[in-house]
Design a protein around this motif. Sequence first.
Motif, PDB file in Angstrom:
ATOM      1  N   ALA A   1      65.059 -39.381  30.641  1.00 47.57           N
ATOM      2  CA  ALA A   1      64.970 -37.937  30.796  1.00 47.57           C
ATOM      3  C   ALA A   1      65.225 -37.179  29.504  1.00 47.57           C
ATOM      4  N   GLU A   2      65.789 -37.866  28.484  1.00 52.51           N
ATOM      5  CA  GLU A   2      66.105 -37.121  27.278  1.00 52.51           C
ATOM      6  C   GLU A   2      64.831 -36.654  26.589  1.00 52.51           C
ATOM      7  N   GLN A   3      64.932 -35.465  26.016  1.00 50.16           N
ATOM      8  CA  GLN A   3      63.803 -34.859  25.330  1.00 50.16           C
ATOM      9  C   GLN A   3      64.119 -34.807  23.842  1.00 50.16           C
TER      10      GLN A   3
ATOM     11  N   GLY B   1      59.360 -40.006  29.745  1.00 49.15           N
ATOM     12  CA  GLY B   1      59.014 -39.757  31.132  1.00 49.15           C
ATOM     13  C   GLY B   1      59.789 -40.622  32.099  1.00 49.15           C
ATOM     14  N   GLY B   2      59.899 -40.143  33.327  1.00 46.84           N
ATOM     15  CA  GLY B   2      60.658 -40.858  34.343  1.00 46.84           C
ATOM     16  C   GLY B   2      62.113 -40.455  34.283  1.00 46.84           C
ATOM     17  N   LEU B   3      62.794 -40.603  35.398  1.00 48.38           N
ATOM     18  CA  LEU B   3      64.167 -40.111  35.464  1.00 48.38           C
ATOM     19  C   LEU B   3      65.101 -40.876  34.541  1.00 48.38           C
ATOM     20  N   ASN B   4      64.835 -42.141  34.296  1.00 48.52           N
ATOM     21  CA  ASN B   4      65.720 -42.925  33.428  1.00 48.52           C
ATOM     22  C   ASN B   4      65.488 -42.670  31.945  1.00 48.52           C
TER      23      ASN B   4
ATOM     24  N   GLN C   1      52.204 -33.773  31.543  1.00 54.56           N
ATOM     25  CA  GLN C   1      52.211 -35.225  31.478  1.00 54.56           C
ATOM     26  C   GLN C   1      50.786 -35.640  31.157  1.00 54.56           C
TER      27      GLN C   1
ATOM     28  N   VAL D   1      55.053 -37.075  28.034  1.00 63.52           N
ATOM     29  CA  VAL D   1      55.498 -35.804  28.617  1.00 63.52           C
ATOM     30  C   VAL D   1      55.887 -34.846  27.488  1.00 63.52           C
TER      31      VAL D   1
END
Lengths: 115, 112
Positions: A102-104, A97-100, A50, A31
């Motif tokens: 989420a850090e960029q 990627g994915g909610l768990n 994505q 992502v």
Amino acid sequence: NSKVIQTPRYLVKGQGQKAKMRCIPEKGHPVVFWYQQNKNNEFKFLINFQNQEVLQQIDMTEKRFSAECPSNSPCSLEIQSSEAGDSALYLCASSRGGLNYAEQFFGPGTRLTVL
Amino acid sequence: GDSVTQTEGLVTLTEGLPVMLNCTYQTAYSTFLFWYVQHLNEAPKLLLKSSTDNKRTEHQGFHATLHKSSSSFHLQKSSAQLSDSALYYCALNVGDNSKLIWGLGTSLVVNP
């Protein structure tokens, strides 16, 4: 430390010229996000992908902005006809990627100056 | 809509004093909150993250606790150092692979 690579670090263009910048996300991060950080240090989301697919994007400023993330090539953000107001730091970020996850993680940015 | 508010644009402190930077948010979603730090001419770096209500999270001397009842995620440090001078951003994530919603940032200046 982030391993997102952005090139070039600095870009100077005249008004009306094309400006293109590239981003290689961290390995294993499908992502990719592009943000614009203006002279007041405010963040503006531009687009995210994505893999090769666009997930979200703003109304890309009169269609002057375009972006892609082709397979096996760097992602890119291009401004077709630069304007003075486009002068900013363009930041690329990637995430697992994915909610768990989420850090960029951010690259150093491309600082665009439009004369 | 989703939003993040950082009430202080600039915080100036003397070295050794405690730091508290405020962050409140609005969202209807279950979410992650983040603090990012950006030193001059550098990339934003993740400092803290949390999605768990009332659980303290710590990193590099900074800590924050997500309080969903008050929609807050304030950043604290017991003793400021000169090297803490930077921009601090609170950010919100509201969905899978979603963009971050950013606060306007707080510039922390630590003086000797």
